[in-house]
Design an enzyme around this catalytic site. Sequence first.
Site, PDB file in Angstrom:
ATOM      1  N   LYS A 156       0.832  -1.215   0.000  1.00 57.64           N
ATOM      2  CA  LYS A 156       0.000   0.000   0.000  1.00 57.64           C
ATOM      3  C   LYS A 156       0.861   1.258   0.000  1.00 57.64           C
ATOM      4  CE  LYS A 156      -4.081  -1.786   2.345  1.00 57.64           C
ATOM      5  NZ  LYS A 156      -4.378  -2.191   3.716  1.00 57.64           N
ATOM      6  N   LYS A 198     -14.907  -8.128   2.463  1.00 60.37           N
ATOM      7  CA  LYS A 198     -15.212  -8.887   3.685  1.00 60.37           C
ATOM      8  C   LYS A 198     -15.706  -7.935   4.770  1.00 60.37           C
ATOM      9  CE  LYS A 198     -11.528  -8.975   6.932  1.00 60.37           C
ATOM     10  NZ  LYS A 198     -11.027  -9.668   8.068  1.00 60.37           N
ATOM     11  N   LYS A 251     -14.548  -4.112  10.580  1.00 56.39           N
ATOM     12  CA  LYS A 251     -14.728  -2.896  11.347  1.00 56.39           C
ATOM     13  C   LYS A 251     -14.196  -1.697  10.577  1.00 56.39           C
ATOM     14  CE  LYS A 251     -16.858  -2.242  15.025  1.00 56.39           C
ATOM     15  NZ  LYS A 251     -16.304  -2.782  16.227  1.00 56.39           N
TER      16      LYS A 251
HETATM   17  P1  ADP Z   1     -12.043  -6.894  11.816  1.00 58.62           P
HETATM   18  O1  ADP Z   1     -11.558  -7.185  10.420  1.00 58.62           O
HETATM   19  O2  ADP Z   1     -13.481  -6.499  11.829  1.00 58.62           O
HETATM   20  O3  ADP Z   1     -11.158  -5.916  12.535  1.00 58.62           O
HETATM   21  P2  ADP Z   1     -10.638  -8.897  13.327  1.00 58.62           P
HETATM   22  O4  ADP Z   1      -9.518  -8.869  12.359  1.00 58.62           O
HETATM   23  O5  ADP Z   1     -10.418  -8.273  14.660  1.00 58.62           O
HETATM   24  O6  ADP Z   1     -11.937  -8.260  12.618  1.00 58.62           O
HETATM   25  O7  ADP Z   1     -11.083 -10.406  13.510  1.00 58.62           O
HETATM   26  C1  ADP Z   1     -11.451 -11.092  14.704  1.00 58.62           C
HETATM   27  C2  ADP Z   1     -11.806 -12.525  14.361  1.00 58.62           C
HETATM   28  O8  ADP Z   1     -12.966 -12.572  13.509  1.00 58.62           O
HETATM   29  C3  ADP Z   1     -10.721 -13.275  13.561  1.00 58.62           C
HETATM   30  O9  ADP Z   1     -10.690 -14.636  13.952  1.00 58.62           O
HETATM   31  C4  ADP Z   1     -11.157 -13.144  12.146  1.00 58.62           C
HETATM   32  O10 ADP Z   1     -10.665 -14.191  11.333  1.00 58.62           O
HETATM   33  C5  ADP Z   1     -12.679 -13.189  12.264  1.00 58.62           C
HETATM   34  N1  ADP Z   1     -13.293 -12.378  11.211  1.00 58.62           N
HETATM   35  C6  ADP Z   1     -13.218 -11.036  11.050  1.00 58.62           C
HETATM   36  N2  ADP Z   1     -13.911 -10.612   9.997  1.00 58.62           N
HETATM   37  C7  ADP Z   1     -14.455 -11.723   9.436  1.00 58.62           C
HETATM   38  C8  ADP Z   1     -15.290 -11.957   8.286  1.00 58.62           C
HETATM   39  N3  ADP Z   1     -15.708 -10.973   7.533  1.00 58.62           N
HETATM   40  N4  ADP Z   1     -15.646 -13.232   8.013  1.00 58.62           N
HETATM   41  C9  ADP Z   1     -15.240 -14.248   8.792  1.00 58.62           C
HETATM   42  N5  ADP Z   1     -14.462 -14.096   9.873  1.00 58.62           N
HETATM   43  C10 ADP Z   1     -14.063 -12.859  10.208  1.00 58.62           C
END
Ligand code: ADP
Length: 339
Positions: free
Chosen positions: A120, A201, A204
Amino acid sequence: MNTVKKRILSGITPSGDGSLHIGNYLGAVRQFVELSKNNECFLFVADIHALTTIQRKDELRANIETLILNELALLGDLSNIIFFRQSDVPMHTELQTILNNITPLGLIKRAHAYKDKLEKGVEEEEVNMGLFSYPVLMAADILMYKPDLVPVGRDQKQHIEITRDIAERFNRTFKSKIFPLPEPYIPEEAAVIMGTDGKRKMSKSLGNFISIFEDEAVIKKQVMSTYTDPTRKHVTDPGHIEGNMVFNYLDFFTEKEEVMMYKEKYRQGKVADVEVKNYLFESLMKYFAPARMRYEELKNSPDSVKKIIQTGAERAREVAEKTINEVRATIGLTNKYSF
Ligand code: ADP
Ligand code: TRP
């Protein structure tokens, strides 16, 4: 039926604002809850990991508190779960330091989190060592408890592969069998939950999520803005189910027969988008009602939350201490003057 109990471990970083969305629930927490019914489970708040991006004290503190409440509320029954905070078990960082020495630089340079930053256009000067060595801390988190399975979303798969690689190297280097190789546990249907924009996907940071513990009005707004079928202009137009995020989510949160009926009506142009969205909203409220209630209860009883965290830390430390002692002995830190 196989009744041998497995050891399960997972962690979630208190990033964003510490709250969980339905993507986190479907991708990670739900599997954990299912597995915890018949297995021995460790689940922790990866608060040290959060330091890679959060360096404002009040924000970190609030995030950790929010994530603790979110996770406890979703878990419900803790009888097979040791729930703790990473920073309450200092052996994680000791093990990370030890593992750093058998981890090739190249392996970590290939890790997505770091590589994506460089792609990036972020300068190396702006990437801190915490972010760079994130996979090694994660390997330490995992190997410490010698789990059989690590349930995570697909975006974490590479980290589990790196963990296996590091475990193998450790075992080989020190001619030991200390670390069994953990398996990722990523059920296909929940591997990646797409966001309400229908394009990326659910995450947050992308703002395309549906909350679990927010006020009803907020969740309703998130549901109402969910991507459906852009080709459908009028209620009477036949609608498409494929790629329609409302139906995608409905599949997870409602009775099969009822969704089938809605799908059929939608295809025939007999039900409005807003009606299906209302159905999704109601279904989510129903599905998460027990968790939302527990959330309020926990929020109002900080002492009982503290007790859970304290008990979890004690039990996790017992296991961690055993592993770290084994590691120290295996690599030669233990000697005749050790006590
Ligand atoms: P975010 O992307 O919202 O910040 P995190 O990276 O903190 O989420 O992810 C926390 C947990 O939730 C991890 O185990 C991650 O693999 C799972 N997770 C996050 N977003 C998704 C998604 N869109 N689909 C499936 N699993 C997810
Ligand atoms: N990196 C994981 C995430 O962002 C959190 C995590 C830290 C983790 N250590 C772990 C997950 C060990 C599983 C096992 O969600």
